[in-house]
Design an enzyme around this catalytic site. Sequence first.
Site, PDB file in Angstrom:
ATOM      1  N   LYS A 107     -10.926   5.557  -1.272  1.00 49.49           N
ATOM      2  CA  LYS A 107      -9.544   5.153  -1.544  1.00 49.49           C
ATOM      3  C   LYS A 107      -9.171   3.985  -0.635  1.00 49.49           C
ATOM      4  O   LYS A 107      -9.548   3.969   0.549  1.00 49.49           O
ATOM      5  CB  LYS A 107      -8.620   6.347  -1.302  1.00 49.49           C
TER       6      LYS A 107
ATOM      7  N   SER B 114      -1.416   9.738  -5.685  1.00 48.82           N
ATOM      8  CA  SER B 114      -1.740   8.342  -5.488  1.00 48.82           C
ATOM      9  C   SER B 114      -3.230   8.019  -5.521  1.00 48.82           C
ATOM     10  O   SER B 114      -3.591   6.862  -5.672  1.00 48.82           O
ATOM     11  CB  SER B 114      -1.167   7.868  -4.157  1.00 48.82           C
TER      12      SER B 114
ATOM     13  N   SER C 181      -1.472  13.986  -3.513  1.00 46.25           N
ATOM     14  CA  SER C 181      -2.167  12.774  -3.966  1.00 46.25           C
ATOM     15  C   SER C 181      -3.651  12.935  -4.247  1.00 46.25           C
ATOM     16  O   SER C 181      -4.257  12.047  -4.835  1.00 46.25           O
ATOM     17  CB  SER C 181      -1.965  11.644  -2.954  1.00 46.25           C
TER      18      SER C 181
END
Lengths: 473, 488
Positions: B78, B153, B177
């Site tokens: 990420k 996210s 997330s």
Amino acid sequence: MTNYIPTIGIEVHVELKTNTKIFSNSINGYGQMANSLTNVVDLGYPGTLPTLNKEVINLAIKAAKVLNCNIRREMHFDRKNYFYPDNPKNFQITQSRTPIGYDGYVEIEVEKTKKKIYIEEMHIEEDTCKSTHRGDKTLLDFNRAGVPLIEIVTKPCISSSTEAKLYLEKLKELLFYSDISDCKMEEGSMRCDANVSIRKNEQDLFGTKCEIKNIGSISNVGLSIEKEIERQAKLLDSGETFKEQTRRFDNKTCDTVLMRVKETGNDYRYFPEPDIPYLYITDEMITEVEKTICMLPDERRTIYIEKGVSDVNAKKLIQNRELSDYFNTLLSEKTNFKIASNLILGDISAYLNKNEKKITDTTLTKERFLELIEKVDDGTLTSKNLKDILDVILEKDISISTIIKESGIENITDDSTIREIIKKIISENPESVSDYKAGHDRAIKFFMGQVMKETKGSANPKLAMDILKEELK
Amino acid sequence: MRQVHNYLDLSLIEINKLFKEKKITPTDLVLEAFDRVEKNKELNSFITLNKEEALKQAKELEQKEVDSLTFGIPIAIKDNIVTKDLRTTAASKMLENFNPIYDADVIKKIKDANMIIIGKTNMDEFAMGSSNRTSYFGLVKNPWDKNRVPGGSSGGSAAAVSSRIVPLAIGSDTGGSIRQPASFCGVVGLKPTYGRVSRYGLIAFASSLDQIGPMTRNVYENALLLNTICGKSSNDLTSVETNEDFTRLIGKDISNMKIAIPNYYVNDAIDKEIINKLNEVVELLKKKNCTIDYVDINYIDKAVPLYQIIAMGEASSNLARYDGIRYGYSYETPENIEDLYLKSRKIGFGPEVKRRIMIGSYLLSGKNAKEYYDKALKIRDDLRRNFLATFEKYDLIIGPTNTTTAYELDKGLDDAIKSFLDDILTIPVNMAGLPGMSVPIGFSDSKLPIGLQIIGKPFDEAKMYQLASFIEKELNLDLNPNGGEKND
């Protein structure tokens, strides 16, 4: 001008003498190339987190102890949020709600009377980076960012510039002695802000306070407080009012200058620092720290004077921590402390300064020093002789008596030799004899001078004086 | 043209065997991963690719002994986790050109374990959002239906694993997330116990809630990846020493487990389809003589407002460092320092980030700090205590991961509150610092994945994997959105 009562509170920031910074493992150093003592944590890089330097906690506990503060057992850090270029994360990690020390005091002596200056609180925080303004540019040096600080805040209980100066001198002495800080105001490792307000009567509410920031020396703290009191008094006398404000002391004009008027509710949006867990101070931690606290200046002063050291010498010794520590090693012995202090502060200090040495780097062990004191005390060594052989005494590890023998400067302690010399001098100076008999002190000094001249300084002064007095009868 | 082998559809155990038999090399896997990146370009799951470096590393690994199951495995990271010399943007214009000079702790561990970083995955800007639509680098599409969101996210990581570009990915979870996109994309995602994984190098959003975690195709590989990334770090004071094998209970009998379902987790706001799937799992567990009780956990319904106060308060402070001075976007022609701050932050941050910074600043201002933030911390402690009390009687808590399945890309864009309501079932776990995971338990009528959330007591991930692996095995779902191309 009306006579107003001033109320003064002082905030002091001192940089702690740690090896590394408070929240990172960068070196804590002064005077290095700009930005050479930094890492990603100090620069507030994305993703970085603070760690906590244990040394800082120990020194803060020590400071709290030395300043007679209570120590909080459960504490956390807080974030103080504000935007400023010298503040890399745009928040400063400090202790707002749980300062490590509180309710302490420092004792000063004002005109022979003891007074306690009360400490409201002392807390731990990180220093900002150093900005230098060059024309319209500002240069940032992050070497200072993250240097550990303690901030010490007094209650508004100081009532004159003299008290303020005495407090700061005392504070400096205590922190320096306990190895907490260098307390070098010129290098910024000790920084002072003074809050000053005045009022007409004790019963009145405190007047509007003005803060003088970042004053560069203790004497300037005194000056700026006096100037500020005067300024406020003039304004009040002429019926004017003023707002709370921040001022600075201008060295050139020797006066305070307005920096900014304080806006209401400066909002730092404090909240507990989530990246540092709560910290618990145990009894064991405090006991460990207490063991590292050396004898403090006040105690030293009392003991020195008890042992016969003069006030002046006691003060001078305490000003030099290294010499004072050395001197303390003698305290358990029976010796002439007055002579010891004279020797250390006189010829020995001169030698150390000239050779840029520490006393512990010389060969003057405690035992040899005691022997040296004895030789001076019994008159074997005159001050002149001592000068001749001091280098040897401090550089070679041989007994003092051997050095005296080998140097051939053994005093003339032979009664008859000195008596003969004295007789000759007396007969050659009849005028001085009459002076002496007329009660003039300088005559005896003149004769002693002559004796020393004649013997090239090797006469045992005590013996010479005795014989001289006899012969002059 | 190179022959297509689809080695990346194999399990890590199978790949490991091929490595050991020298039938394939890490380079084969890396090339295949980049082929798949190309084939799935439309998903927009990556912000930055690491092709040159990945191939170089793969080549180097050929000289090394195959020492673990993660050896030579492509992984996606990420983009809010800093990687040395590999651009890290947090999906923000603010860090569009930011090249970190250090590796996050997890990145060091991943490199030491000889995994190969394929690239940095797309996400909501600074991890603020739950649909991956706040990214400065464009939205990410759900591999199961390209008209739908992947969740957020960690949407890029979820999409990359789901579409089988990489077997492993790293995400981060502040309020859901990892779990929510895992659920939307049909992958396994774990938010470990707070402190289990070092946060050093994770671009902070809300420090007291953020946690890095693994996102994978199956339960076993999830536990393997957690094995690699967990552990105390001297760089993160909130990290905790743990030394255990998270795969150790996988496959072990789950009979007589005591499981709680909070009543709040079966409320009316949750899609019927999702409740039905949950009930199917409940039946499975009952057959294994597991206790299933419906329980109340006080304050669980207050988790979202608590989250908004704490997360935004902390975010407003964490994001203050992006000021245009030391790194990141800097407004070119400021009139003065004030102007530099204002313009750099105005232009560098997207609307959702600015909204949260403003709300957070307000919540910490003056009296508000006491009224909101302090109070929120207290209620949060209560919520945690209530969870722990439940764990005195039960081994695990289960419930749905989300109230809905993945929704359309254009849905609810004008509703700032919507993204928080997506997270009503995941946020309580962060508030209590507990471990939580999402494991696929089936599909909706429109063939969208549904996730089951498993919540454990602190540091009880191994037991969560035990239950998850049982469910995974029983359901035996085909979770490849491209349709079971499992074999060559």
